[in-house]
Design a protein around this motif. Structure first.
Motif, PDB file in Angstrom:
ATOM      1  N   PRO A  39       0.787  -1.229   0.000  1.00  0.00           N
ATOM      2  CA  PRO A  39       0.000   0.000   0.000  1.00  0.00           C
ATOM      3  C   PRO A  39       0.822   1.285   0.000  1.00  0.00           C
ATOM      4  N   ALA A  40       1.838   1.376   0.858  1.00  0.00           N
ATOM      5  CA  ALA A  40       2.604   2.630   0.950  1.00  0.00           C
ATOM      6  C   ALA A  40       3.248   2.965  -0.393  1.00  0.00           C
ATOM      7  N   ASN A  41       3.801   1.956  -1.065  1.00  0.00           N
ATOM      8  CA  ASN A  41       4.417   2.187  -2.379  1.00  0.00           C
ATOM      9  C   ASN A  41       3.384   2.634  -3.404  1.00  0.00           C
ATOM     10  N   GLU A  42       2.212   2.015  -3.380  1.00  0.00           N
ATOM     11  CA  GLU A  42       1.146   2.391  -4.316  1.00  0.00           C
ATOM     12  C   GLU A  42       0.711   3.837  -4.102  1.00  0.00           C
ATOM     13  N   TYR A  43       0.518   4.213  -2.834  1.00  0.00           N
ATOM     14  CA  TYR A  43       0.075   5.575  -2.535  1.00  0.00           C
ATOM     15  C   TYR A  43       1.141   6.596  -2.942  1.00  0.00           C
ATOM     16  N   ALA A  44       2.406   6.297  -2.636  1.00  0.00           N
ATOM     17  CA  ALA A  44       3.493   7.219  -3.010  1.00  0.00           C
ATOM     18  C   ALA A  44       3.554   7.378  -4.521  1.00  0.00           C
ATOM     19  N   ARG A  45       3.477   6.274  -5.249  1.00  0.00           N
ATOM     20  CA  ARG A  45       3.524   6.335  -6.717  1.00  0.00           C
ATOM     21  C   ARG A  45       2.371   7.176  -7.255  1.00  0.00           C
ATOM     22  N   GLN A  46       1.173   6.976  -6.731  1.00  0.00           N
ATOM     23  CA  GLN A  46       0.013   7.730  -7.207  1.00  0.00           C
ATOM     24  C   GLN A  46       0.176   9.226  -6.943  1.00  0.00           C
ATOM     25  N   LEU A  47       0.713   9.582  -5.775  1.00  0.00           N
ATOM     26  CA  LEU A  47       0.933  11.005  -5.479  1.00  0.00           C
ATOM     27  C   LEU A  47       1.984  11.605  -6.407  1.00  0.00           C
ATOM     28  N   LEU A  48       3.063  10.866  -6.638  1.00  0.00           N
ATOM     29  CA  LEU A  48       4.144  11.378  -7.480  1.00  0.00           C
ATOM     30  C   LEU A  48       3.729  11.484  -8.948  1.00  0.00           C
ATOM     31  N   GLU A  49       2.821  10.618  -9.387  1.00  0.00           N
ATOM     32  CA  GLU A  49       2.378  10.634 -10.787  1.00  0.00           C
ATOM     33  C   GLU A  49       1.210  11.589 -11.037  1.00  0.00           C
ATOM     34  N   LEU A  50       0.669  12.180  -9.995  1.00  0.00           N
ATOM     35  CA  LEU A  50      -0.476  13.074 -10.127  1.00  0.00           C
ATOM     36  C   LEU A  50      -0.099  14.285 -10.979  1.00  0.00           C
ATOM     37  N   ARG A  51      -0.839  14.523 -12.050  1.00  0.00           N
ATOM     38  CA  ARG A  51      -0.518  15.613 -12.981  1.00  0.00           C
ATOM     39  C   ARG A  51      -1.554  16.728 -13.005  1.00  0.00           C
ATOM     40  N   THR A  52      -2.748  16.462 -12.506  1.00  0.00           N
ATOM     41  CA  THR A  52      -3.808  17.472 -12.514  1.00  0.00           C
ATOM     42  C   THR A  52      -4.403  17.587 -11.118  1.00  0.00           C
ATOM     43  N   PRO A  53      -4.960  18.749 -10.770  1.00  0.00           N
ATOM     44  CA  PRO A  53      -5.645  18.868  -9.479  1.00  0.00           C
ATOM     45  C   PRO A  53      -6.734  17.794  -9.378  1.00  0.00           C
ATOM     46  N   THR A  54      -6.757  17.096  -8.266  1.00  0.00           N
ATOM     47  CA  THR A  54      -7.637  15.934  -8.119  1.00  0.00           C
ATOM     48  C   THR A  54      -8.257  15.893  -6.730  1.00  0.00           C
ATOM     49  N   VAL A  55      -9.537  15.570  -6.676  1.00  0.00           N
ATOM     50  CA  VAL A  55     -10.207  15.260  -5.418  1.00  0.00           C
ATOM     51  C   VAL A  55     -10.172  13.742  -5.285  1.00  0.00           C
ATOM     52  N   MET A  56      -9.536  13.269  -4.217  1.00  0.00           N
ATOM     53  CA  MET A  56      -9.345  11.833  -4.023  1.00  0.00           C
ATOM     54  C   MET A  56     -10.268  11.338  -2.918  1.00  0.00           C
ATOM     55  N   ASP A  57     -11.115  10.391  -3.279  1.00  0.00           N
ATOM     56  CA  ASP A  57     -12.067   9.776  -2.358  1.00  0.00           C
ATOM     57  C   ASP A  57     -11.362   8.580  -1.728  1.00  0.00           C
ATOM     58  N   ARG A  58     -10.871   8.767  -0.525  1.00  0.00           N
ATOM     59  CA  ARG A  58     -10.064   7.797   0.224  1.00  0.00           C
ATOM     60  C   ARG A  58      -8.642   7.768  -0.311  1.00  0.00           C
ATOM     61  N   PHE A  59      -7.729   7.494   0.608  1.00  0.00           N
ATOM     62  CA  PHE A  59      -6.338   7.354   0.212  1.00  0.00           C
ATOM     63  C   PHE A  59      -5.589   6.701   1.363  1.00  0.00           C
ATOM     64  N   HIS A  60      -4.372   7.129   1.653  1.00  0.00           N
ATOM     65  CA  HIS A  60      -3.484   6.417   2.572  1.00  0.00           C
ATOM     66  C   HIS A  60      -3.979   6.347   4.019  1.00  0.00           C
ATOM     67  N   LEU A  61      -4.682   7.348   4.509  1.00  0.00           N
ATOM     68  CA  LEU A  61      -5.130   7.312   5.899  1.00  0.00           C
ATOM     69  C   LEU A  61      -6.172   6.219   6.121  1.00  0.00           C
ATOM     70  N   GLY A  62      -6.948   5.912   5.094  1.00  0.00           N
ATOM     71  CA  GLY A  62      -7.944   4.855   5.200  1.00  0.00           C
ATOM     72  C   GLY A  62      -7.326   3.503   5.514  1.00  0.00           C
ATOM     73  N   GLU A  63      -6.120   3.258   5.020  1.00  0.00           N
ATOM     74  CA  GLU A  63      -5.443   1.993   5.300  1.00  0.00           C
ATOM     75  C   GLU A  63      -5.108   1.866   6.780  1.00  0.00           C
ATOM     76  N   ARG A  64      -4.861   2.985   7.462  1.00  0.00           N
ATOM     77  CA  ARG A  64      -4.572   2.957   8.901  1.00  0.00           C
ATOM     78  C   ARG A  64      -5.819   2.570   9.703  1.00  0.00           C
ATOM     79  N   VAL A  65      -7.009   2.723   9.104  1.00  0.00           N
ATOM     80  CA  VAL A  65      -8.265   2.353   9.759  1.00  0.00           C
ATOM     81  C   VAL A  65      -8.725   0.974   9.301  1.00  0.00           C
TER      82      VAL A  65
END
Length: 185
Positions: A39-65
Motif C-alpha cells: 500500500p505505501a508504495n502504491e500511494y506514493a507512486r500515485q501522489l508522485l504521478e499526479l498531474r492534474t488537481p484531483t479530489v481523491m475519495d479515500r487514500f493512505h489514511l484509510g489503510e490505517r483504519v
C-alpha cells in the motif's frame, strides 16, 4: 498538482462531497479502493504521478483504519505514514475528514450499504478519529460533519470555498518553502 483527499466511513457523505467538489472546482475525481500488497508504495507512486488537481475519495489514511479492521493490520507503518503525509504536503494537499452522527450513518448505510453494520461503521469512525489525532500537525485538515436531518448540500459551497482557499495557501507555502503551514478544522 494540488490533491484534496477525503476520508471517512461509508455513509459519512464523503463520496457525494468528493464528486461535488471535483465538479465545482473543475478538478479530476479519483476513488481509491482497497490497496494491493504494498500500500505505501502504491500511494506514493500515485501522489508522485499526479498531474492534474484531483479530489481523491479515500487514500493512505484509510489503510490505517481499514487495514486493522479488515485485514488484521495496517499496510502503512507509522514511518511510511509520515513519508506519505510529507508527500501530500509537498503536493499542496488538503485532507477533509467526513463525519456523520449515528442516526444519519444508520440511515445512509441501510439505504446504500446494507452489508455494513452500524457497529462496523462506528468502529471505523472511531478509527478515523484516532488517525486524525495521529496526523494532527502533519497535514492541512478540514472536518466536515453531516448532521442528522440536514442536507449535506447546504455545506458544499462553504467546503468548496474553504478547500479552494486552503489549496491556494498550500501552493503558496510550497512555492516559498514554508513547512507546517497549519491546519483548519
Amino acid at each position: 498538482r494540488v490533491p484534496n483527499l477525503l476520508f471517512g466511513t461509508g455513509g459519512s457523505g464523503k463520496t457525494t462531497l468528493a464528486k461535488d467538489l471535483a465538479r465545482r472546482l473543475g478538478w479530476a475525481y479519483a476513488h481509491h479502493g482497497p490497496p494491493g500488497s504494498r500500500p505505501a508504495n502504491e500511494y506514493a507512486r500515485q501522489l508522485l504521478e499526479l498531474r492534474t488537481p484531483t479530489v481523491m475519495d479515500r487514500f493512505h489514511l484509510g489503510e490505517r483504519v481499514y487495514g486493522p479492521l479488515l485485514r488484521g493490520g495496517s499496510g502503512v507503518s507509522p514511518f511510511q505514514l509520515r513519508v506519505l503525509n510529507r508527500l501530500v504536503n509537498l503536493r499542496g494537499g488538503v485532507v477533509v475528514f467526513c463525519w456523520a452522527d449515528p442516526l444519519q450513518l444508520a440511515q445512509r448505510l441501510a439505504r446504500d450499504a446494507p452489508q455494513v453494520t452500524l457497529d462496523q461503521a462506528q468502529r471505523a469512525q472511531e478509527g478515523f478519529k484516532r488517525v486524525q489525532k495521529e496526523v494532527e500537525g502533519q497535514l492541512t485538515m478540514l472536518s466536515y460533519t453531516a448532521e442528522n436531518g440536514s442536507s449535506a448540500l447546504r455545506l458544499y459551497d462553504f467546503m468548496g470555498e474553504s478547500v479552494r482557499q486552503l489549496a491556494l495557501q498550500a501552493e503558496l507555502a510550497h512555492r516559498v518553502g514554508v513547512r507546517g503551514y497549519g491546519q483548519l478544522r
